[in-house]
Design an enzyme around this catalytic site. Structure first.
Site, PDB file in Angstrom:
ATOM      1  N   GLY A 276      -7.671  14.326  32.814  1.00 46.28           N
ATOM      2  CA  GLY A 276      -6.336  13.650  32.855  1.00 46.28           C
ATOM      3  C   GLY A 276      -6.006  13.233  34.295  1.00 46.28           C
ATOM      4  O   GLY A 276      -6.902  13.643  35.249  1.00 46.28           O
ATOM      5  N   HIS A 450     -14.080 -17.793   9.687  1.00 44.64           N
ATOM      6  CA  HIS A 450     -14.998 -17.366   8.906  1.00 44.64           C
ATOM      7  C   HIS A 450     -16.246 -17.597   9.545  1.00 44.64           C
ATOM      8  O   HIS A 450     -16.257 -18.896   9.439  1.00 44.64           O
ATOM      9  CB  HIS A 450     -14.965 -17.314   7.539  1.00 44.64           C
ATOM     10  CG  HIS A 450     -16.237 -16.711   6.873  1.00 44.64           C
ATOM     11  ND1 HIS A 450     -16.426 -15.334   6.538  1.00 44.64           N
ATOM     12  CD2 HIS A 450     -17.287 -17.577   6.387  1.00 44.64           C
ATOM     13  CE1 HIS A 450     -17.561 -15.217   6.236  1.00 44.64           C
ATOM     14  NE2 HIS A 450     -18.186 -16.377   5.925  1.00 44.64           N
TER      15      HIS A 450
HETATM   16  P1  NAI Z   1      -7.141  12.195  29.149  1.00 43.87           P
HETATM   17  O1  NAI Z   1      -5.829  12.551  29.189  1.00 43.87           O
HETATM   18  O2  NAI Z   1      -7.629  10.959  28.151  1.00 43.87           O
HETATM   19  O3  NAI Z   1      -8.226  13.193  28.371  1.00 43.87           O
HETATM   20  C1  NAI Z   1      -8.407  14.433  28.825  1.00 43.87           C
HETATM   21  C2  NAI Z   1      -8.864  15.485  27.858  1.00 43.87           C
HETATM   22  O4  NAI Z   1      -9.334  16.444  28.664  1.00 43.87           O
HETATM   23  C3  NAI Z   1      -8.026  15.790  26.823  1.00 43.87           C
HETATM   24  O5  NAI Z   1      -8.794  15.741  25.499  1.00 43.87           O
HETATM   25  C4  NAI Z   1      -7.476  17.179  26.858  1.00 43.87           C
HETATM   26  O6  NAI Z   1      -7.287  17.901  25.811  1.00 43.87           O
HETATM   27  C5  NAI Z   1      -8.846  17.765  27.791  1.00 43.87           C
HETATM   28  N1  NAI Z   1      -8.785  19.037  28.513  1.00 43.87           N
HETATM   29  C6  NAI Z   1      -7.692  19.133  29.420  1.00 43.87           C
HETATM   30  N2  NAI Z   1      -8.030  20.245  29.954  1.00 43.87           N
HETATM   31  C7  NAI Z   1      -8.857  20.921  29.571  1.00 43.87           C
HETATM   32  C8  NAI Z   1      -9.991  21.949  29.984  1.00 43.87           C
HETATM   33  N3  NAI Z   1      -9.473  22.878  30.927  1.00 43.87           N
HETATM   34  N4  NAI Z   1     -11.021  22.236  29.292  1.00 43.87           N
HETATM   35  C9  NAI Z   1     -11.653  21.127  28.370  1.00 43.87           C
HETATM   36  N5  NAI Z   1     -10.819  20.250  28.269  1.00 43.87           N
HETATM   37  C10 NAI Z   1      -9.542  19.914  28.812  1.00 43.87           C
HETATM   38  O7  NAI Z   1      -7.656  12.026  30.609  1.00 43.87           O
HETATM   39  P2  NAI Z   1      -8.754  11.419  31.462  1.00 43.87           P
HETATM   40  O8  NAI Z   1     -10.035  10.957  30.320  1.00 43.87           O
HETATM   41  O9  NAI Z   1      -9.163  12.186  32.502  1.00 43.87           O
HETATM   42  O10 NAI Z   1      -8.484  10.033  31.543  1.00 43.87           O
HETATM   43  C11 NAI Z   1      -7.326   9.780  32.659  1.00 43.87           C
HETATM   44  C12 NAI Z   1      -6.255   8.725  32.532  1.00 43.87           C
HETATM   45  O11 NAI Z   1      -6.908   7.580  32.833  1.00 43.87           O
HETATM   46  C13 NAI Z   1      -6.102   8.541  30.976  1.00 43.87           C
HETATM   47  O12 NAI Z   1      -4.658   8.825  30.722  1.00 43.87           O
HETATM   48  C14 NAI Z   1      -6.122   7.072  30.532  1.00 43.87           C
HETATM   49  O13 NAI Z   1      -4.894   6.286  30.434  1.00 43.87           O
HETATM   50  C15 NAI Z   1      -6.748   6.463  31.851  1.00 43.87           C
HETATM   51  N6  NAI Z   1      -7.846   5.887  31.557  1.00 43.87           N
HETATM   52  C16 NAI Z   1      -7.928   4.635  30.552  1.00 43.87           C
HETATM   53  C17 NAI Z   1      -8.974   4.240  30.312  1.00 43.87           C
HETATM   54  C18 NAI Z   1      -8.901   2.898  29.314  1.00 43.87           C
HETATM   55  O14 NAI Z   1      -7.818   2.333  29.237  1.00 43.87           O
HETATM   56  N7  NAI Z   1     -10.139   2.488  28.745  1.00 43.87           N
HETATM   57  C19 NAI Z   1     -10.299   4.426  30.751  1.00 43.87           C
HETATM   58  C20 NAI Z   1     -10.369   5.596  31.557  1.00 43.87           C
HETATM   59  C21 NAI Z   1      -9.079   6.051  31.976  1.00 43.87           C
END
Ligand code: NAI
Length: 474
Positions: A276, A450
């Site tokens: 996150g 299509h």
């Molecule tokens: P995220 O919030 O999407 O996912 C973090 C994941 O880590 C969750 O599934 C959570 O349950 C897990 N987690 C948390 N603590 C943990 C632990 N101690 N051990 C194991 N699992 C744990 O955060 P992420 O992937 O870091 O992305 C950050 C932000 O960046 C997101 O909120 C997103 O909005 C943005 N982002 C958007 C993208 C897109 O629009 N395609 C691409 C990359 C990032």
């Protein structure tokens, strides 16, 4: 320090929230300065986020297609090899072209772009320590100040980054060799995208996730199908897993985890921590001028017009509550500046699409099926598989489905979720339909070309009222 230069609007942060707001400010007749601590404007999105990750994901997808799928199209290559250095250089070129474009956009609109670190020193005053060496601090006075400094990765005390073995997404986008064994903590957007990327480039990727499912914000049916598709590609998921500790060593990183199966020790060559992001407010001087921050989440508190607790200071994007998405920040940046100018700027938070750029891609807008259930909203669902869309078959990308949720009585679209090729583009028509208050019948009554991938969305909308010509009978 000399006299303060006067502006109508000073924007702190030149990411998708800030630079878009700055341009909108000049369109509305304001004298605007946009400050960024990075010499290359564009923020995390353009420099170390959305853009470089998609550039590499697209490159790795070509490699995967060349290795696994060209043959079935009758295209035979004698040898397919990865040149990681060239792939990284291309990514850097894409980033440079886009950050140059942001600079040109700002300058051609008359925005004064300033490279330096900004700090609030009053409700109408900003001090900037220039990025270029050997110049002293600069003072800016402004009627309006917009905070758009974005976010930074959340640190895990049990797995502190060292930039070599334990990585943030920034380092994971610039590795100079393919790690044989890559561990990833977190099966969210970043973990899934970068895990997929390195898996396609040849790593054995293990994703450790605390929850019992992947891609937590996505519709559960989509999340399950994505998990199946990614497992089939070779990604290893360890769900319901708690990280106890990660210890970098000379040659590898040792990781202790705990799950239903008990305690276990694993070893990887590199470990990506992607659990996150949190608002980036450090050093901004918020406390000095009294800008209120949510003590639990760290978000800057704003009202419906993006005004903070200090008159004249506004905030948008990852700094404030809501999904951390570039397009959400841009929409808020425009709305905030319009509100400053006395116009009715607003953002429709029910209509913000999101996407995960795995293969197949995931995209969604509005309520998930679980959210509709939790809120006791009567709903109908229509789904349609891409295997039933001729274009998806021609492409050889028939995995996944489109799903439309509509209100049980009015038929109004509550949400749409897509797992499949180009889902991130296909979701756009669902967003528009929702924005216009449209119903599933409106989507179903719209003629779709299509053969196109969009026919899957059309048939899913028609299936809501069991009117799809092609959907399998329930
Ligand atoms: P995220 O919030 O999407 O996912 C973090 C994941 O880590 C969750 O599934 C959570 O349950 C897990 N987690 C948390 N603590 C943990 C632990 N101690 N051990 C194991 N699992 C744990 O955060 P992420 O992937 O870091 O992305 C950050 C932000 O960046 C997101 O909120 C997103 O909005 C943005 N982002 C958007 C993208 C897109 O629009 N395609 C691409 C990359 C990032």
């Amino acid at each position: 320090m000399g006299e303060a230069e006067r502006f109508d609007l000073v924007v702190i942060g030149a990411g998708p929230g800030g630079y878009v707001a700055a341009v909108r400010g000049t369109q509305l007749g304001m004298k605007v300065c946009c400050v960024d601590k990075d010499a290359k404007p564009g923020g995390v999105c353009q420099n170390v986020g959305c853009i470089p990750s998609k550039a590499l994901l697209d490159s790795s997808e070509y490699l995967h297609l060349a290795r696994e799928h060209f043959r079935e199209h009758g295209v035979l290559l004698s040898e397919v090899k990865l040149d990681l250095r060239a792939m990284m250089a291309r990514k850097e070129r894409v980033v440079r072209e886009l950050t140059d474009n942001v600079r040109t956009l700002l300058e051609s609109n008359g925005v004064h772009l300033l490279w330096g670190t900004a700090r609030l020193v009053g409700a109408t005053r900003v001090e900037v320590t220039p990025g270029a060496p050997a110049t002293g601090p600069v003072l800016l006075d402004s009627r309006f100040i917009l905070l758009a400094t974005g976010s930074e990765p959340v640190a895990l005390p049990s797995a502190p980054w060292d930039g070599i073995r334990i990585l943030t997404s920034t380092e994971a986008l610039s590795l100079d060799s393919v790690p044989e064994r890559l561990g990833v903590i977190g099966a969210g957007y970043i973990g899934l995208e970068l895990g997929s990327l390195w898996q396609r480039l040849g790593s054995t990727v293990t994703i450790l996730e605390a929850m019992s499912r992947i891609a937590p914000p996505a519709d559960a049916q989509v999340g399950r199908a994505l998990e199946r598709a990614l497992r089939k590609q070779g990604l290893v998921f360890r769900l319901g897993t708690k990280l106890i500790e990660a210890r970098p060593a000379e040659e590898e990183v040792k990781v202790s985890i705990e799950s239903d199966g008990g305690r276990e020790d694993l070893a990887f060559d590199r470990l990506l921590v992607a659990v996150g992001r949190r608002p980036l407010t450090r050093g901004l001087g918020l406390e000095d001028v009294g800008v209120a921050v949510d003590s639990r989440t760290g978000h800057v508190r704003v009202d419906a017009q993006y005004r903070t607790s200090v008159p004249g200071i506004w905030a948008v994007g990852d700094l404030i509550a809501g999904p951390m998405l570039a397009h959400k920040a841009s929409a808020e940046g425009i709305a905030a500046v319009e509100c400053m100018a006395g116009l009715p700027g607003e953002v429709d938070y029910d209509c913000i699409p999101s996407a995960i750029y795995t293969s197949p891609e995931v995209a969604g807008v509005g309520l998930t099926e679980e959210q509709a259930k939790e809120r006791s909203i009567p709903y109908c669902v229509g789904t349609y598989p891409f295997s039933g869309a001729g274009r998806a078959r021609c492409l050889g990308r028939a995995d996944g489905f489109a799903k439309v949720l509509a209100h049980g009585r009015s038929g109004r679209i509550l949400g749409a979720h897509i797992l499949g090729p180009r889902a991130s583009d296909l979701i756009a028509e669902c967003v528009l339909a929702m924005q216009l208050g449209g119903s599933a019948e409106d989507l179903a009554g719209t003629i779709h070309g299509h053969p196109t991938l969009s026919e899957a969305v059309h048939e899913a909308a028609a299936a809501v009222r069991r009117c799809s010509i092609y959907a399998p009978r329930p």
